[in-house]
Design an enzyme around this catalytic site. Structure first.
Site, PDB file in Angstrom:
ATOM      1  N   TYR A  10       0.753  -1.209  -0.022  1.00  0.00           N
ATOM      2  CA  TYR A  10       0.163  -0.206   0.009  1.00  0.00           C
ATOM      3  C   TYR A  10       0.743   1.217   0.027  1.00  0.00           C
ATOM      4  CZ  TYR A  10      -3.429  -3.472   1.138  1.00  0.00           C
ATOM      5  OH  TYR A  10      -3.983  -4.481   1.215  1.00  0.00           O
ATOM      6  N   HIS A  87      -7.424   0.753  -6.934  1.00  0.00           N
ATOM      7  CA  HIS A  87      -6.543  -0.063  -5.940  1.00  0.00           C
ATOM      8  C   HIS A  87      -5.258   0.277  -5.870  1.00  0.00           C
ATOM      9  CE1 HIS A  87     -10.122  -2.670  -4.906  1.00  0.00           C
ATOM     10  NE2 HIS A  87     -10.359  -2.582  -6.501  1.00  0.00           N
TER      11      HIS A  87
END
Length: 135
Positions: A10, A87
């Protein structure tokens, strides 16, 4: 938890950092953005419903709701505007359960695996889609 949770997937930027980059991309494309984050599906739906009729498009990162958030899917559909799913990580290269998006058949497109750049790419793409459909 951005910037703290699993930076390998992330990244290290915080939500504030990413929101700033989104705002800069929006300025560059001459569009207004409002960033909203919640860990609760109902709050996401409430936000979308409150904005209905006042927005021209949505960029959404539904997190785990991507895989089971049918109420969120309905709300995105009901918004009646183009939606781009983003995403940070490449969900298609991760665990099998992450590869399925219940949103996929209702969004214009998906951007996955580009980290924070996926959001700025989505802003540009959405601005273009909105401009094309307005003409």
């Amino acid at each position: 938890m951005l910037g703290q949770r699993d930076p390998g997937h992330y990244g290290t930027l915080t939500l504030v950092d990413i929101d700033q980059r989104i705002a800069e991309a929006a300025d560059a494309h001459g569009v207004d953005v409002e960033c909203f984050q919640s860990n609760h599906e109902g709050e996401l739906i409430d936000c979308l419903q409150a904005q209905r009729g006042d927005i021209d498009g949505v960029v959404v990162n539904a997190g785990a709701l991507t895989h089971y958030g049918l109420s969120l899917k309905d709300s995105l559909t009901d918004a009646g505007v183009p939606v781009i799913e983003v995403h940070l990580s490449n969900i298609h290269a991760r665990e099998e359960w992450r590869r399925r998006s219940v949103l996929a058949d209702t969004v214009r497109g998906q951007i996955a695996g580009l980290g924070w750049r996926g959001y700025t790419a989505a802003v540009g793409a959405l601005a273009g889609i909105i401009a094309d459909e307005a003409s």
